[in-house]
Design an enzyme around this catalytic site. Structure first.
Site, PDB file in Angstrom:
ATOM      1  N   ASP A 292       9.401 -12.903  19.311  1.00  0.00           N
ATOM      2  CA  ASP A 292       9.762 -14.295  19.108  1.00  0.00           C
ATOM      3  C   ASP A 292       9.982 -14.438  17.617  1.00  0.00           C
ATOM      4  O   ASP A 292       9.255 -13.835  16.810  1.00  0.00           O
ATOM      5  CB  ASP A 292       8.666 -15.245  19.597  1.00  0.00           C
ATOM      6  CG  ASP A 292       9.213 -16.669  19.700  1.00  0.00           C
ATOM      7  OD1 ASP A 292      10.332 -16.836  20.220  1.00  0.00           O
ATOM      8  OD2 ASP A 292       8.550 -17.611  19.241  1.00  0.00           O
ATOM      9  N   GLY A 373      22.996 -15.340  15.802  1.00  0.00           N
ATOM     10  CA  GLY A 373      22.061 -16.431  15.511  1.00  0.00           C
ATOM     11  C   GLY A 373      22.330 -17.065  14.156  1.00  0.00           C
ATOM     12  O   GLY A 373      23.457 -17.424  13.811  1.00  0.00           O
TER      13      GLY A 373
END
Ligand code: GAR
Length: 419
Positions: A292, A373
């Site tokens: 994460d 991203g």
């Protein structure tokens, strides 16, 4: 070291191509020095296996069976032509879901092998794992065998056993068998291409390894496969590249039946990575890695942080929103960092984790074609103002938060490989 001639190999596959990937990765890792993978053929033009071949720089060809309207021999003659054209000497059926006829089998007698997800002669044919669960056997596994005209009945080269657990269904059993298949298929190709098999009637004798100091022993005696709990192809590729020197096959979640993803509702990166890793570990029974990560911007009190992936609907929208929130903030006040925590979970409740950080600033506009991203708007320290997406893949893989976190996991991976 015996210097054998490299054997030209073709792989026939109809679907997902995870066995093909295992072969090509074993080859890349130097475990199959005598195999020259020349060609991958699928009867399904949209088979993911063809993409796997392309990703590894191997020629990929679709020979669709449908235009042949049931004329199996004609379809196989078309395949044979390609195989002979490429000078192929060994054909590996890796999830090739069509029954072959003598048209293709006879020219490759003794030089065509197949992998099947059961301990043959039990459960030949389709849905072997389901057959095993329904029959109630305690042990199943996989078999690599030579192909003869009778289906799934040729001489056995290698088998690997897998226990069938009381809670198994066909999918959980299939996932554990598949991990063994990846090892078995590569080991069989290693044996055959180094001329170590002798077929006497139904029996296949494995000749001793002439290179006692060989650097290519019969692959890993244990299966070392790790599920990466991500469906993001970019991330999976990045992790495979960063850990390419670790002899593990990394498998993305798209290789398994889909499941409802768990809610990532933990207050920190470690908690969210753990939720993902544990969910996929429980589903597959395999060691599982999850990460994460987030982007923490000081001028926004650390936002978007843990909510980075949910900050807006798409990458472009997230980048636009962040730039507009920082409108008017000068460069020196745009300090930020990418943070990543990775978690590795094992079947007996083992857990290892590590965190990596990459410091930098938020730029004023997206730049660069690499990465994904937030990479286009992040300016890492010490790279002359270039944005992360402007750096080459190999540079990024040295400095990124994910790379640093994954490097931090290497001691744990080393331990796992010795177990
Ligand atoms: C594998 O489980 C293989 O053993 C099976 O198809 C799957 C292909 O997976 N083959 C058969 O059942 C042949 N009878 P993959 O495309 O991921 O390698």
């Amino acid at each position: 070291m015996t210097q054998a001639k490299r054997v030209p190999v073709a792989v026939l596959a109809s679907g997902r191509g995870s066995n093909l990937r295992a072969l090509l990765e074993a080859s890349k890792a130097g475990h199959l020095p005598n195999a020259d993978f020349r060609l991958v053929i699928s009867n399904q033009p949209d088979a993911p296996a063809l993409l796997v071949a392309q990703q590894h720089g191997v020629e990929a060809l679709a020979v669709d069976h449908r235009p042949f309207k049931g004329d199996r021999a004609a379809h196989e003659r078309a395949i044979l032509e390609h195989l002979q054209g490429a000078g192929v000497e060994l054909v590996v059926l890796a999830g090739y879901m069509r029954l072959l006829t003598p048209t293709l089998i006879t020219p490759f007698a003794g030089r065509m092998i197949n992998i099947h997800p059961s301990l043959l002669p039990s459960f030949p044919g389709t849905n072997a794992q389901k057959q095993a669960v329904q029959y109630g056997v305690r042990v199943s596994g996989c078999t690599v065998h030579f192909v003869t005209e009778e289906m799934d009945a040729g001489p056995v080269i290698l088998q690997r056993a897998v226990p069938v657990l009381p809670e198994d269904n066909e999918h959980t059993l299939a996932a554990r068998i598949l991990a063994q298949e990846h090892q078995a298929i590569a080991a069989a190709v290693q044996l055959i291409t180094s001329d170590r098999l002798e077929v006497i009637g139904r029996q296949v004798r494995i000749k001793p390894n002439p290179d006692s100091d060989s650097k290519t022993p019969l692959l890993h005696p244990k299966s070392v496969e790790i599920v990466v709990a991500t469906g993001n192809a970019h991330k999976l590729h990045e992790i495979r590249t960063i850990l390419q020197d670790v002899p593990v096959v990394f498998r993305g979640t798209t290789e398994f039946d889909p499941m409802t993803e768990p809610d990532e509702n933990a207050p920190d990166y470690l908690g969210n990575a753990r939720i993902k890793a544990q969910a996929w570990q429980q589903k597959t029974g395999l060691w599982t890695l999850a990460d994460d990560s987030g982007l923490e911007v000081d001028a926004l009190n650390g936002r978007p942080g843990i909510r980075s992936a949910r900050y807006a609907a798409s990458s472009e929208a997230r980048n636009r929103k962040l730039l507009s929130e920082l409108d008017g903030v000068p460069f020196e006040k745009r300090t930020a960092r990418f943070v990543c925590t990775v978690v590795l979970c094992g079947p007996d409740g083992e857990e290892y984790h590590a965190t990596g950080v990459c410091e930098g600033h938020i730029g004023f506009e997206p730049k660069g074609e690499h990465g994904f991203g937030y990479d286009p708007i992040f300016v890492p320290d010490d790279f002359g103002g270039r944005h992360l997406a402007e750096l080459s893949e190999s540079t990024k893989n040295n400095i990124s938060h994910r790379a640093k976190a994954l490097y931090g996991l290497k001691p744990a991976l080393g331990k796992l490989l010795k177990m």
